[in-house]
Scaffold this motif. Structure first.
Motif, mmCIF file in Angstrom:
data_model
loop_
_atom_site.group_PDB
_atom_site.id
_atom_site.type_symbol
_atom_site.label_atom_id
_atom_site.label_comp_id
_atom_site.label_asym_id
_atom_site.label_seq_id
_atom_site.Cartn_x
_atom_site.Cartn_y
_atom_site.Cartn_z
ATOM 1 N N GLN A 1 0.839 -1.198 0.000
ATOM 2 C CA GLN A 1 0.000 0.000 0.000
ATOM 3 C C GLN A 1 0.878 1.254 0.000
ATOM 4 O O GLN A 1 2.092 1.182 0.043
ATOM 5 N N LYS A 2 0.222 2.391 -0.046
ATOM 6 C CA LYS A 2 1.005 3.616 -0.139
ATOM 7 C C LYS A 2 1.462 4.087 1.238
ATOM 8 O O LYS A 2 0.988 3.628 2.271
ATOM 9 N N VAL A 3 2.409 4.988 1.208
ATOM 10 C CA VAL A 3 2.908 5.576 2.441
ATOM 11 C C VAL A 3 1.835 6.514 3.005
ATOM 12 O O VAL A 3 1.310 7.372 2.292
ATOM 13 N N PHE B 1 1.090 11.018 -0.203
ATOM 14 C CA PHE B 1 1.768 10.218 -1.211
ATOM 15 C C PHE B 1 0.786 9.605 -2.195
ATOM 16 O O PHE B 1 -0.358 9.288 -1.854
ATOM 17 N N GLY B 2 1.288 9.387 -3.403
ATOM 18 C CA GLY B 2 0.594 8.538 -4.344
ATOM 19 C C GLY B 2 0.874 7.078 -4.010
ATOM 20 O O GLY B 2 1.628 6.771 -3.087
ATOM 21 N N THR B 3 0.259 6.188 -4.774
ATOM 22 C CA THR B 3 0.368 4.759 -4.482
ATOM 23 C C THR B 3 1.701 4.165 -4.908
ATOM 24 O O THR B 3 2.017 3.044 -4.537
ATOM 25 N N VAL C 1 -3.476 12.154 -4.331
ATOM 26 C CA VAL C 1 -2.416 12.103 -5.333
ATOM 27 C C VAL C 1 -2.583 10.797 -6.089
ATOM 28 O O VAL C 1 -2.703 9.735 -5.462
#
Lengths: 111, 115
Positions: free
Chosen positions: A41-43, B105-107, B4
């Motif tokens: 997953q994203k940060v 953040f984006g992915t 994002v």
């Protein structure tokens, strides 16, 4: 070149246990952050800290989480009673003004 | 909510190919824009950033990005990639001015460069 450091690099804990993740920000920086990245997953932002208090926190940062700057160098994230879903990479970051510099992360695994 | 978007989740290129990774954000106000890179087993490193001025910014390792305000975009480019560019690339935004604001953040885009 100064850098953000984090300890430990890996931590395995049992569900319900308390963990403390440690960070040493860059020495002349004023703002400190914790982010996390669940695998795949994203940060995600957790919390920011300035002038010895929380300046912003996300929905993730509930009562189980706390941060502290116990001395002039360390910045800690405590999870009081870990859950399985807390398993993630936790990144500390610091900034003097606008550019955030990240530490290498602590990989937390909750069993 | 502000967000994002990175449209390419996985990109595979051959060495010497050109790279462009898309990034769009949804926020109408002032933004600071960043690209971070995470090499395998390493931490997030800043590639480049845009705060104001020339919308074409150059970063480390031959990377550049262009801020197009009308498109809410900040695409990352490199004319000729190398095997060592294999990494995950994150677009990130700080909304508004002033110190201390969080990064969104984006992915991420996983780039694999093949020999």
């Amino acid at each position: 070149e100064p850098e953000v450091t984090q300890t430990p690099s890996h931590q395995v804990t049992q569900m319900g246990q308390e963990v403390i993740l440690r960070c040493v920000p860059i020495s002349n920086h004023l703002y400190f952050y914790w982010y996390r990245q669940i695998l795949g997953q994203k940060v995600e932002f957790l919390v920011s800290f300035y002038n010895n208090e929380i300046s912003e926190k996300s929905e993730i940062f509930d009562d189980q989480f706390s941060v502290e700057r116990p001395d002039g160098s360390n910045f800690t994230l405590k999870i009081r009673s870990t859950k399985l879903e807390d398993s993630a990479m936790y990144f500390c970051a610091s900034t003097g003004l606008e550019t955030q510099y990240f530490g290498p992360g602590t990989r937390l695994l909750v069993l | 909510a502000q967000s994002v978007s990175q449209h390419n989740h996985h990109v595979i290129l051959s060495e010497a190919a050109s790279l462009e990774l898309g990034c769009n954000y949804s926020y109408g106000g002032t933004v600071n824009l960043f690209w971070y890179v995470q090499y395998p087993g390493q931490h997030l490193q800043l590639l480049l950033k845009y705060f104001s001025g020339d919308p074409l910014v150059k970063g480390i390792k031959g990377f550049e990005a262009e801020f197009i305000k009308s498109k809410f975009s900040f695409n990352l480019r490199k004319p000729s990639v190398q095997w060592s560019d294999t990494a995950e690339y994150f677009c990130a935004v700080i909304l508004g001015r002033g110190g201390g604001n969080k990064l969104t953040f984006g992915t991420g885009t996983q780039l694999k460069v093949e020999l």
